[in-house]
Scaffold this motif. Structure first.
Motif, PDB file in Angstrom:
ATOM      1  N   GLN A 292       0.822  -1.204   0.000  1.00  0.00           N
ATOM      2  CA  GLN A 292       0.000   0.000   0.000  1.00  0.00           C
ATOM      3  C   GLN A 292       0.857   1.255   0.000  1.00  0.00           C
ATOM      4  OE1 GLN A 292      -3.045   0.030  -0.555  1.00  0.00           O
ATOM      5  NE2 GLN A 292      -3.857   2.012   0.089  1.00  0.00           N
ATOM      6  N   GLN A 293       2.013   1.224   0.678  1.00  0.00           N
ATOM      7  CA  GLN A 293       2.880   2.393   0.741  1.00  0.00           C
ATOM      8  C   GLN A 293       3.435   2.733  -0.630  1.00  0.00           C
ATOM      9  OE1 GLN A 293       3.058   4.092   3.530  1.00  0.00           O
ATOM     10  NE2 GLN A 293       4.305   5.714   2.624  1.00  0.00           N
ATOM     11  N   LEU A 294       3.824   1.717  -1.395  1.00  0.00           N
ATOM     12  CA  LEU A 294       4.312   1.948  -2.752  1.00  0.00           C
ATOM     13  C   LEU A 294       3.256   2.643  -3.602  1.00  0.00           C
ATOM     14  CD1 LEU A 294       6.163  -1.426  -3.451  1.00  0.00           C
ATOM     15  CD2 LEU A 294       7.218   0.816  -3.169  1.00  0.00           C
ATOM     16  N   LYS A 295       2.014   2.203  -3.477  1.00  0.00           N
ATOM     17  CA  LYS A 295       0.924   2.803  -4.246  1.00  0.00           C
ATOM     18  C   LYS A 295       0.672   4.251  -3.822  1.00  0.00           C
ATOM     19  CE  LYS A 295      -4.013   2.291  -5.271  1.00  0.00           C
ATOM     20  NZ  LYS A 295      -4.314   3.688  -4.951  1.00  0.00           N
ATOM     21  N   LEU A 296       0.601   4.501  -2.530  1.00  0.00           N
ATOM     22  CA  LEU A 296       0.294   5.843  -2.043  1.00  0.00           C
ATOM     23  C   LEU A 296       1.414   6.830  -2.355  1.00  0.00           C
ATOM     24  CD1 LEU A 296      -1.256   4.862   1.405  1.00  0.00           C
ATOM     25  CD2 LEU A 296      -2.481   5.729  -0.592  1.00  0.00           C
ATOM     26  N   GLU A 297       2.657   6.394  -2.248  1.00  0.00           N
ATOM     27  CA  GLU A 297       3.783   7.272  -2.595  1.00  0.00           C
ATOM     28  C   GLU A 297       3.743   7.631  -4.079  1.00  0.00           C
ATOM     29  OE1 GLU A 297       5.813   8.697  -0.671  1.00  0.00           O
ATOM     30  OE2 GLU A 297       5.923   7.553   1.197  1.00  0.00           O
ATOM     31  N   GLY A 324      -3.467  22.475  -3.505  1.00  0.00           N
ATOM     32  CA  GLY A 324      -2.797  22.161  -2.247  1.00  0.00           C
ATOM     33  C   GLY A 324      -3.580  21.159  -1.421  1.00  0.00           C
ATOM     34  N   LYS A 325      -4.912  21.308  -1.398  1.00  0.00           N
ATOM     35  CA  LYS A 325      -5.748  20.362  -0.647  1.00  0.00           C
ATOM     36  C   LYS A 325      -5.638  18.953  -1.215  1.00  0.00           C
ATOM     37  CE  LYS A 325      -9.268  23.636   1.013  1.00  0.00           C
ATOM     38  NZ  LYS A 325     -10.703  24.015   0.940  1.00  0.00           N
ATOM     39  N   GLU A 326      -5.643  18.862  -2.546  1.00  0.00           N
ATOM     40  CA  GLU A 326      -5.546  17.545  -3.169  1.00  0.00           C
ATOM     41  C   GLU A 326      -4.178  16.913  -2.907  1.00  0.00           C
ATOM     42  OE1 GLU A 326      -6.261  14.080  -5.324  1.00  0.00           O
ATOM     43  OE2 GLU A 326      -7.593  15.555  -4.387  1.00  0.00           O
ATOM     44  N   ALA A 327      -3.120  17.725  -3.013  1.00  0.00           N
ATOM     45  CA  ALA A 327      -1.777  17.205  -2.738  1.00  0.00           C
ATOM     46  C   ALA A 327      -1.656  16.779  -1.277  1.00  0.00           C
ATOM     47  CB  ALA A 327      -0.723  18.254  -3.075  1.00  0.00           C
ATOM     48  N   GLU A 328      -2.238  17.574  -0.368  1.00  0.00           N
ATOM     49  CA  GLU A 328      -2.194  17.216   1.049  1.00  0.00           C
ATOM     50  C   GLU A 328      -2.995  15.949   1.325  1.00  0.00           C
ATOM     51  OE1 GLU A 328      -3.532  20.603   3.175  1.00  0.00           O
ATOM     52  OE2 GLU A 328      -1.718  21.795   2.790  1.00  0.00           O
ATOM     53  N   ARG A 329      -4.112  15.762   0.593  1.00  0.00           N
ATOM     54  CA  ARG A 329      -4.900  14.539   0.764  1.00  0.00           C
ATOM     55  C   ARG A 329      -4.086  13.310   0.378  1.00  0.00           C
ATOM     56  NH1 ARG A 329      -7.541  10.898  -2.020  1.00  0.00           N
ATOM     57  NH2 ARG A 329      -6.990  11.851  -4.020  1.00  0.00           N
ATOM     58  N   ARG A 330      -3.384  13.407  -0.757  1.00  0.00           N
ATOM     59  CA  ARG A 330      -2.556  12.284  -1.194  1.00  0.00           C
ATOM     60  C   ARG A 330      -1.393  12.055  -0.234  1.00  0.00           C
ATOM     61  NH1 ARG A 330      -2.924  11.071  -7.140  1.00  0.00           N
ATOM     62  NH2 ARG A 330      -4.815  12.081  -7.868  1.00  0.00           N
ATOM     63  N   LEU A 331      -0.781  13.152   0.237  1.00  0.00           N
ATOM     64  CA  LEU A 331       0.309  13.023   1.191  1.00  0.00           C
ATOM     65  C   LEU A 331      -0.189  12.424   2.501  1.00  0.00           C
ATOM     66  CD1 LEU A 331       3.206  13.554   2.157  1.00  0.00           C
ATOM     67  CD2 LEU A 331       2.490  15.892   2.726  1.00  0.00           C
ATOM     68  N   SER A 332      -1.370  12.840   2.923  1.00  0.00           N
ATOM     69  CA  SER A 332      -1.921  12.337   4.180  1.00  0.00           C
ATOM     70  C   SER A 332      -2.119  10.827   4.123  1.00  0.00           C
ATOM     71  CB  SER A 332      -3.249  13.025   4.481  1.00  0.00           C
ATOM     72  OG  SER A 332      -3.855  12.482   5.633  1.00  0.00           O
ATOM     73  N   GLY A 333      -2.588  10.328   2.981  1.00  0.00           N
ATOM     74  CA  GLY A 333      -2.762   8.883   2.839  1.00  0.00           C
ATOM     75  C   GLY A 333      -1.451   8.142   3.001  1.00  0.00           C
ATOM     76  N   ALA A 334      -0.389   8.695   2.391  1.00  0.00           N
ATOM     77  CA  ALA A 334       0.930   8.063   2.507  1.00  0.00           C
ATOM     78  C   ALA A 334       1.448   8.142   3.939  1.00  0.00           C
ATOM     79  CB  ALA A 334       1.918   8.729   1.544  1.00  0.00           C
ATOM     80  N   ILE A 335       1.202   9.279   4.614  1.00  0.00           N
ATOM     81  CA  ILE A 335       1.690   9.462   5.978  1.00  0.00           C
ATOM     82  C   ILE A 335       0.974   8.515   6.941  1.00  0.00           C
ATOM     83  CG2 ILE A 335       1.814  11.060   7.909  1.00  0.00           C
ATOM     84  CD1 ILE A 335       3.860  11.611   5.744  1.00  0.00           C
ATOM     85  N   VAL A 336      -0.359   8.412   6.815  1.00  0.00           N
ATOM     86  CA  VAL A 336      -1.133   7.535   7.709  1.00  0.00           C
ATOM     87  C   VAL A 336      -0.685   6.086   7.565  1.00  0.00           C
ATOM     88  CG1 VAL A 336      -3.428   6.587   8.143  1.00  0.00           C
ATOM     89  CG2 VAL A 336      -3.140   9.049   7.827  1.00  0.00           C
ATOM     90  N   ASN A 337      -0.529   5.646   6.315  1.00  0.00           N
ATOM     91  CA  ASN A 337      -0.101   4.261   6.093  1.00  0.00           C
ATOM     92  C   ASN A 337       1.325   4.044   6.610  1.00  0.00           C
ATOM     93  OD1 ASN A 337      -0.829   1.618   4.488  1.00  0.00           O
ATOM     94  ND2 ASN A 337       1.269   2.104   3.942  1.00  0.00           N
ATOM     95  N   TYR A 338       2.196   5.057   6.402  1.00  0.00           N
ATOM     96  CA  TYR A 338       3.575   4.920   6.855  1.00  0.00           C
ATOM     97  C   TYR A 338       3.656   4.895   8.382  1.00  0.00           C
ATOM     98  CZ  TYR A 338       8.636   5.320   6.680  1.00  0.00           C
ATOM     99  OH  TYR A 338       9.973   5.068   6.807  1.00  0.00           O
ATOM    100  N   ASN A 339       2.733   5.596   9.032  1.00  0.00           N
ATOM    101  CA  ASN A 339       2.692   5.563  10.489  1.00  0.00           C
ATOM    102  C   ASN A 339       2.394   4.152  10.988  1.00  0.00           C
ATOM    103  OD1 ASN A 339       2.725   6.939  13.085  1.00  0.00           O
ATOM    104  ND2 ASN A 339       0.531   6.536  13.145  1.00  0.00           N
ATOM    105  N   LYS A 340       1.466   3.468  10.304  1.00  0.00           N
ATOM    106  CA  LYS A 340       1.193   2.067  10.658  1.00  0.00           C
ATOM    107  C   LYS A 340       2.422   1.197  10.386  1.00  0.00           C
ATOM    108  CE  LYS A 340      -3.712   2.463   9.413  1.00  0.00           C
ATOM    109  NZ  LYS A 340      -4.769   1.975   8.483  1.00  0.00           N
ATOM    110  N   LEU A 341       3.095   1.517   9.295  1.00  0.00           N
ATOM    111  CA  LEU A 341       4.292   0.755   8.942  1.00  0.00           C
ATOM    112  C   LEU A 341       5.372   0.922  10.014  1.00  0.00           C
ATOM    113  CD1 LEU A 341       5.264  -1.011   6.562  1.00  0.00           C
ATOM    114  CD2 LEU A 341       6.237   1.041   5.548  1.00  0.00           C
ATOM    115  N   ILE A 342       5.505   2.139  10.555  1.00  0.00           N
ATOM    116  CA  ILE A 342       6.498   2.392  11.605  1.00  0.00           C
ATOM    117  C   ILE A 342       6.197   1.549  12.843  1.00  0.00           C
ATOM    118  CG2 ILE A 342       7.323   4.136  13.226  1.00  0.00           C
ATOM    119  CD1 ILE A 342       7.030   6.196  11.023  1.00  0.00           C
TER     120      ILE A 342
END
Length: 661
Positions: A292-297, A324-342
């Motif tokens: 999922q992280q590969l996809k979101l990144e 900016g909102k759309e870019a932040e939405r995509r970044l947020s998805g990657a950050i949330v998933n990466y937090n689980k990965l951590i």
């Protein structure tokens, strides 16, 4: 899904990705590939024995004093190998391995012998390094004993042997460090080229990028061809080499460890198996999270590329806040998933650290009582620790690399899924090839639609029902209708991009039909390449290209860029009107018999539009156009009127009332 079933499926994916570079998948079986791998190992072991024997013999002839000093006992061990059954058996396997490769020589064409050769050399280097490491364990044992016995002469002699081992190992390690990434680079070049060819064949690039994002089966194919391919090939080789090295290390040092203490060897095996089982169970979540992280990144990166490609439009709209909102939405998805990965990686690291810490004092628990009973010398204590750590490292490969293996497994799934999809598209295209060859036969001199239904792919919305019409040489059809009625979709069906849901569409060969969209495609290249696309630039002289630009009323472009080989960011440099005129210049250079125009003059004034259509009629081209301007009726014979509900009508172009649509 059970662990073993998932493991088998992942192995199958790995085979479908990896084997074709070394052995054609469609011409061989997995057993044949395995036979070649075993044959390679037999050849490498045979070469190793021959090199060892030759080196010892040469050292005895050229430097007998140094051989006795630096290779104590080695000549006797080599002689024992040849006098016993091991030497003849290894040579028999060596000859058998060569025979197997000889029998497969027809399948190892197209340069496939090179990766086998490089892998063989890498394996040979691993064997040599492993032998040196085993020797170093005995050196360490003798060093400890010399220190305990206060044997100064013996100590310095052993240190000299150790230095000799290091000097021998360094160039071998350097060569291995070069060959592994070099082979990975060759493999990446081959695999990327293979996937790119299939991606650009049978319009797979078009089919895999539907207009509806929710229907995408394969996200970010660009990332899969570039980044995932590089990661897969590099990681595959490093993991293969590491596993092979771990196996050889295990076999070598378990013998040493077993000779020291059977109990210690059995304790090690039980400890490593238990730790591996625990880490595999705890890390199953890592594979899904890495995938999922590969996809979101990739989604986040694509959003940034989209902003760059449409910078001017965003600036005109002042849409920075929305973007900016759309870019932040995509970044947020990657950050949330990466937090689980951590979180999961932290848990895995705790298990790994605990596993490592507890393993350090296990040899002491077993060897200390034996040592204090004076049953072994002090050097055995150090050698046991070295052998134990080497065997533990080899059997703990999964434990130590679980996060890396999880990411590797995710990249396998993404890359193999992409390969499977493009192969499926290719297979479907081959199934349709006979029918397409009939419908696009050279004998067809018209575009003929017979009782066709038009339904966009992946939907059940029928835009046109039971349409029949024909566009012959020098005939011109204008398609009109309300917005969303299916005008552009009809052009896609006529051009062969979309199949008819029912009925048939016959057309001339695709080389005789050219599609011009409303926003022309601008390639990454020079002005010459822009004009000639998709033909080869060498076909046209500079004078010819300049005259065509003059014909389509782009004389200022010739003056601004007298050098046709100049490269610019053409989509941003040229206005839409200039791009549309450049597309007509392409059209004149390609000279097809049939043209499909999707509002191709929407950004031009009426006089320029009239001039360009006149150029087409002067060349007796047949064309199908989509447009809304009443002035277009003068350049067409017939009007196809669509109502968006499946209905259609054919009317004469002369006197057509455009207020109807």
């Amino acid at each position: 899904m059970s662990f073993f079933k998932a493991f088998r499926e992942q192995l199958g994916k790995l085979q479908r990705l990896a084997q074709p570079y070394f052995l054609p998948l469609e011409e061989s079986s997995s057993w044949q590939f395995l036979l070649l791998v075993l044959s390679l190992l037999a050849v490498v072991v045979g070469v190793t024995l021959l090199l060892l024997t030759g080196s010892v013999a040469a050292a005895g002839v050229l430097i007998p004093d140094l051989r006795s000093r630096f290779l104590p006992g080695v000549p006797e061990q080599v002689a024992a190998l040849w006098s016993g059954p091991i030497g003849p058996v290894v040579m028999a396997l060596f000859a058998g391995g060569l025979a197997v490769f000889s029998s497969f020589r027809a399948k190892l064409r197209q340069g496939r012998w090179l990766p086998w050769l490089l892998i063989g050399v890498i394996t040979l280097l691993i064997l040599v390094i492993n032998g040196i490491n085993v020797g170093i364990s005995f050196v360490a044992r003798n060093v400890d004993n010399a220190l305990v016995a206060y044997d100064q002469d013996g100590f310095w002699k052993i240190v000299a042997i150790y230095a000799f081992c290091l000097v021998l190992a360094l160039p071998i390690r350097a060569t291995q460090s070069y060959l592994i990434p070099r082979l990975g680079l060759l493999w990446r070049e081959w695999l990327s080229g293979r996937l790119l060819t299939r991606y650009l064949s049978n319009r797979a690039y078009y089919i895999l990028n539907p207009n509806d994002e929710s229907l995408q089966e394969i996200d970010n194919p660009d990332q899969r061809i570039s980044q995932d391919t590089a990661s897969f090939t590099g990681t595959s080789l490093s993991v293969t080499v590491e596993i092979l090295s771990a196996l050889l290390t295990f076999v070598s040092f378990i013998i040493v460890l077993w000779s020291i203490s059977v109990n210690l060897a059995l304790l090690l095996l039980a400890y490593s198996l238990g730790g591996t089982a625990l880490i595999v169970f705890a890390s199953r979540k890592l594979v899904a999270l890495n995938y999922q992280q590969l996809k979101l990144e990739a989604d986040f990166r694509y959003g940034l590329v989209h902003i760059r490609d449409n910078a001017e439009s965003i600036a005109f709209y002042r849409g920075e806040q929305q973007e900016g909102k759309e870019a932040e939405r995509r970044l947020s998805g990657a950050i949330v998933n990466y937090n689980k990965l951590i979180v999961w990686e932290a848990l895995i690291q705790v298990i790994q650290r605990s596993y490592d810490y507890f393993s350090r004092f296990l040899p002491w628990l077993v060897i200390a009582p034996v040592y204090f009973a004076k049953e072994v010398d002090f050097g055995v204590f150090g050698q046991a620790s070295i052998a134990f750590s080497q065997v533990l490292f080899s059997v703990s490969y999964i434990v130590n690399n679980i996060d890396r293996l999880a990411a590797f497994s995710a990249s396998i799934s993404r890359l193999e899924g992409f390969q499977l999809k493009v192969d499926e598209i290719g297979s479907q295209a081959r199934e349709r090839s006979y029918q397409d060859s009939l419908l696009a036969d050279a004998s067809h001199q018209t575009i003929l639609v017979k009782h066709a239904d038009l339904v966009p792919p992946h939907t059940d919305r029928r835009l046109i029902h039971d349409i029949s019409l024909e566009v012959g040489p020098a005939q011109r059809l204008l398609v009109v209708g309300p917005s969303g009625c299916g005008k552009t979709s009809f052009l896609r069906m006529v051009s062969g991009l979309w199949p008819a849901a029912a009925g048939t569409v016959e057309r001339p060969p695709l080389a005789e039909l050219l599609f011009i969209p409303q926003k022309p495609y601008m390639i990454l290249g020079s002005l010459r390449e822009q004009l000639c696309y998709p033909q080869q630039p060498e076909r046209f002289s500079d004078d010819h290209l300049r005259s065509v630009l003059e014909e389509v009323r782009l004389p200022e472009l010739v003056r601004r860029y007298p050098d046709l080989d100049i490269k610019q960011d053409w989509p941003r440099l040229l206005s839409l009107g200039e791009q549309q005129r450049l597309a007509f210049a392409r059209l004149l250079l390609n000279s097809p018999r049939f043209v499909v125009l999707d509002e191709a003059t929407s950004a031009l004034d009426v006089n320029t539009e009239k001039h360009l259509y006149k150029l087409l009629t002067e060349r007796d081209m047949a064309f199908v156009s989509v447009g809304h301007r009443p002035t277009l009726a003068a350049f067409h014979d017939t009007v196809l009127e669509l109502d968006g509900q499946g209905g259609w009508r054919l009317l004469p172009a002369t006197g057509y009332d455009f207020t109807r649509t």
